[in-house]
Design an enzyme around this catalytic site. Structure first.
Site, PDB file in Angstrom:
ATOM      1  N   THR A  98       0.546  -0.844  -0.157  1.00  0.00           N
ATOM      2  CA  THR A  98       0.106   0.330  -0.627  1.00  0.00           C
ATOM      3  C   THR A  98       0.732   0.907   0.225  1.00  0.00           C
ATOM      4  O   THR A  98       2.323   1.144   0.302  1.00  0.00           O
ATOM      5  CB  THR A  98      -0.927  -0.056   1.623  1.00  0.00           C
TER       6      THR A  98
ATOM      7  N   ASP B 291      -8.555  -9.934   2.053  1.00  0.00           N
ATOM      8  CA  ASP B 291      -9.332  -9.344   3.101  1.00  0.00           C
ATOM      9  C   ASP B 291     -10.263  -9.878   3.146  1.00  0.00           C
ATOM     10  O   ASP B 291     -10.893  -8.814   3.879  1.00  0.00           O
ATOM     11  CB  ASP B 291      -9.205  -7.550   2.542  1.00  0.00           C
TER      12      ASP B 291
ATOM     13  N   SER C 222     -11.792  -3.321   4.634  1.00  0.00           N
ATOM     14  CA  SER C 222     -10.439  -2.539   5.021  1.00  0.00           C
ATOM     15  C   SER C 222      -9.720  -2.190   5.687  1.00  0.00           C
ATOM     16  O   SER C 222     -10.816  -1.609   6.818  1.00  0.00           O
ATOM     17  CB  SER C 222      -9.957  -1.669   3.733  1.00  0.00           C
ATOM     18  N   SER C 223      -8.790  -1.470   6.211  1.00  0.00           N
ATOM     19  CA  SER C 223      -7.764  -0.971   6.924  1.00  0.00           C
ATOM     20  C   SER C 223      -7.137   0.254   6.874  1.00  0.00           C
ATOM     21  O   SER C 223      -6.661   0.859   7.816  1.00  0.00           O
ATOM     22  CB  SER C 223      -6.643  -1.721   7.833  1.00  0.00           C
TER      23      SER C 223
ATOM     24  N   GLY D 271       0.098  -0.147   6.400  1.00  0.00           N
ATOM     25  CA  GLY D 271       0.672  -0.902   7.584  1.00  0.00           C
ATOM     26  C   GLY D 271      -0.800  -1.917   7.742  1.00  0.00           C
ATOM     27  O   GLY D 271      -0.494  -2.670   8.467  1.00  0.00           O
TER      28      GLY D 271
HETATM   29  N1  GLU Z   1      -5.020  -4.761   2.277  1.00  0.00           N
HETATM   30  C1  GLU Z   1      -5.344  -3.890   3.339  1.00  0.00           C
HETATM   31  C2  GLU Z   1      -6.417  -3.231   3.319  1.00  0.00           C
HETATM   32  O1  GLU Z   1      -6.736  -2.337   2.698  1.00  0.00           O
HETATM   33  C3  GLU Z   1      -3.332  -2.710   3.062  1.00  0.00           C
HETATM   34  C4  GLU Z   1      -2.523  -3.308   3.401  1.00  0.00           C
HETATM   35  C5  GLU Z   1      -1.350  -2.367   3.380  1.00  0.00           C
HETATM   36  O2  GLU Z   1      -1.640  -1.846   3.682  1.00  0.00           O
HETATM   37  O3  GLU Z   1      -0.266  -2.732   2.688  1.00  0.00           O
HETATM   38  O4  GLU Z   1      -6.256  -2.935   4.660  1.00  0.00           O
END
Ligand code: GLU
Length: 587
Positions: free
Chosen positions: A406, A446, A470-471, A491
């Site tokens: 990300t 996810d 998602s985060s 992250g």
């Molecule tokens: N796939 C993660 C999300 O959408 C993000 C991954 C990352 O932060 O590298 O939460």
């Protein structure tokens, strides 16, 4: 607990303060850390760009200089990152944008998250005996690839807020992909990491990124002609050609060819691409730390978690008198993270399947109740709460325990328009599959792998047309109605942990941007509290003072915060020194 037993447990957790170990790639930290860091890059002026790569920042700044808007610069930065930082984000990924329109005084949220294709089934990431595939194996499956939203998001934002032509904004990326660029140390390191993570399923990856079985030489220009060609098509025909027309057909062909080696993969239909829609959402806002903090609503759970973390912390600590040097606030932060995680990992899913009780989960009375439970938990692991108005638990409780890239761009232009954008291909180089020179994401890992638990559906289960939880949490902070801070970070599942710490440093401790991003991180992960080893700025007290019920582990934490803050004479930006990020400004 008996005092003796308590003392014994405490000693045990201090013993587990082992020497720092290399961080494995995991859901909590999908890209691992980057050790070759220099100082923190920061810059101030009338307009500021912060991205994870010096080339992307330089090209985005050139666009601003030419009179481009924050959105023009964003399109340029993202396209350049697709070329020079393909391990983290790109055209075949997804992302979220918070955009502040200074003239209209409007905050718009665009959701360009990947979508599960029509032929998805809830058990696509289970093995033949119904058990979840190991996460690493799952990331390489064609069934992990979601219909990408990045191009649609950039196109829509540009149609509304672009000043320069779309074609102009893509030129730097075309040039770099075609003529080549010197691969950065982090790109080369990421290629080696991907090699260890597994690339044998992708001849295309090996051909581009491992010529002759080795990463490309550091001193030679690295080119990606296929990506240059794709970018040219996009520049000529516009964003919609990704979803309909020759480029869409090329993508479909590439994806559906994966059926030959993956019999469980049912492929995509033309409608999967042509039906893709960017969703405009209402921002999730809450008053915390004397500011109005606005962030990404569901399907992100990161925004909710960061607001809950700050709210819980506010109940349990005297924040106005706290400072970075006081371990108590860090201890409470770790607890608050864990309690916020219990809620968000339970409640959040794609809003298509019904509203998520975000307001009830942030309600003051509910937070006070949770804070009391947190203080008296005595080391017990938090479970999700029931907010007012909901009588029963509707979902199964997913197990966070199975361990299984990300990038953040933050830009403010000279007109005060702000873009805070988090963009992702999920793990390092996504699925490692490539089509038309683009890295294909693995964002569908996810979703919860098990669609139901204990006869109840899991909220974040995989369904056709849905977006996985998602985060990612691009965020904007307001004071008296004016934007004063914009930030976000990669992250993985740690994103709300990282951002709540940076917000605490910025808004409660009044740390300037460069210090706010560089101070250490901690991250509550189930029974373990991860303390950052070798942070850019040292821990402000001996780590023993962070004694916790959790077992402590020292490990690198791969944040990549891009932060811009209002100062008296304009704006100041800072890039996280844990990556190669660069902040640049116009005078
Ligand atoms: N796939 C993660 C999300 O959408 C993000 C991954 C990352 O932060 O590298 O939460």
């Amino acid at each position: 607990m008996l005092p003796l037993l308590k003392a014994l447990l405490l000693t045990l957790s201090l013993w587990s303060l082992l020497p720092a170990t290399a961080a494995p790639i995991s859901r909590d930290d999908p890209e691992s850390t980057y050790p070759d860091r220099k100082g923190t890059s920061s810059a101030s002026g009338s307009a500021v760009v912060v991205t994870a790569n010096p080339l992307a920042s330089a090209e985005a700044l050139a666009v601003l200089k030419e009179g481009g808007s924050s959105i023009d610069a964003l399109v340029t930065a993202q396209a350049v990152l697709a070329v020079v930082e393909p391990q983290s984000s790109g055209l075949a990924g997804g992302g979220f944008l918070l955009h502040w329109d200074a003239k209209q005084r409007r905050l718009v949220v665009l959701d360009g998250r990947e979508v599960a294709p029509e032929r998805s089934q809830p058990d696509d990431l289970l093995d033949a005996s119904g058990d979840p595939l190991p996460w690493r194996q799952a990331t390489a499956q064609a069934n992990a690839i979601g219909v990408p939203g990045t191009v649609a998001l950039l196109w829509e934002a540009h149609q509304r807020h672009g000043h320069l032509s779309w074609g102009r904004t893509l030129q730097p990326a075309i040039r770099l992909a075609n003529a080549g660029f010197l691969p950065s140390p982090r790109l080369l390191r990421s290629i080696r990491l991907a090699q260890r993570f597994g690339v044998s399923h992708s001849p295309d990856f090996q051909e581009i990124y491992l010529p002759g079985g080795q990463p490309p030489p550091a001193a030679q220009l690295f080119r990606n002609p296929a990506l240059a060609q794709t970018l040219r098509q996009l520049a000529r025909k516009g964003g919609p050609t990704f979803y309909q027309g020759p480029l869409a057909q090329q993508i479909l062909r590439g994806i559906n060819e994966l059926q030959a080696s993956e019999p469980n993969f049912r492929g995509w239909t033309p409608a999967d691409l042509s039906n893709y829609d960017v969703v405009r959402r209402a921002p999730l806002c809450n008053q915390q730390l004397q500011h109005r903090i606005c962030t990404m609503p569901p399907p992100s759970s990161g925004g909710l978690a960061l607001l809950q973390t700050l709210a819980l912390l506010n109940q349990s600590t005297d924040l106005p008198s706290s400072s970075a040097g006081k371990p108590k606030v860090w201890r409470q932060l770790a607890r608050a993270q864990a309690w916020a995680d219990a809620d968000r990992l339970y409640w959040v899913h794609d809003p298509l399947d019904g509203a998520i009780p975000t307001e009830a989960l942030l309600d003051q009375a509910y937070i006070a109740r949770r804070a009391r439970a947190m203080q008296s938990a005595n080391g017990l692991r938090p479970t999700p709460g029931l907010p007012l108005g909901i009588e029963n638990y509707p979902y199964g409780v997913p197990d966070r325990g199975i361990e299984h890239g990300t990038s953040q761009i933050t830009i403010v232009d000279a007109g005060g328009n702000i873009a805070s954008y988090t963009s992702s291909v999920e793990t390092i180089f996504g699925s490692r599959h490539l089509v038309a020179g683009m890295v294909l994401n693995n964002q569908l890992t996810d979703f919860a792998f098990k669609p139901s638990l204990g006869n109840k559906p899991v909220a974040n289960r995989r369904l056709p047309g849905r977006r996985p939880m998602s985060s990612m949490a691009p965020t904007l902070v307001f004071s008296n109605g004016e934007p004063v801070l914009a930030l976000g970070s990669p992250g993985g599942r740690s994103i709300p942990h990282l951002l709540s710490r940076v917000l605490l440093a910025s808004l409660a401790w009044n740390e300037p941007p460069a210090r706010a991003v560089a101070l250490p991180h901690l991250s509550s992960r189930g029974k373990t509290l991860v303390l950052e080893s070798d942070p850019p700025l040292p821990w402000p007290f001996p780590l023993q003072q962070l004694k916790s019920e959790a077992s402590l582990r020292r490990q690198g934490i791969g944040s990549g915060t891009a932060l811009v803050r209002r100062i008296e004479a304009g704006w100041q930006g800072a890039a996280d020194p844990r990556r190669e990020g660069t902040a640049l400004a116009l005078p």
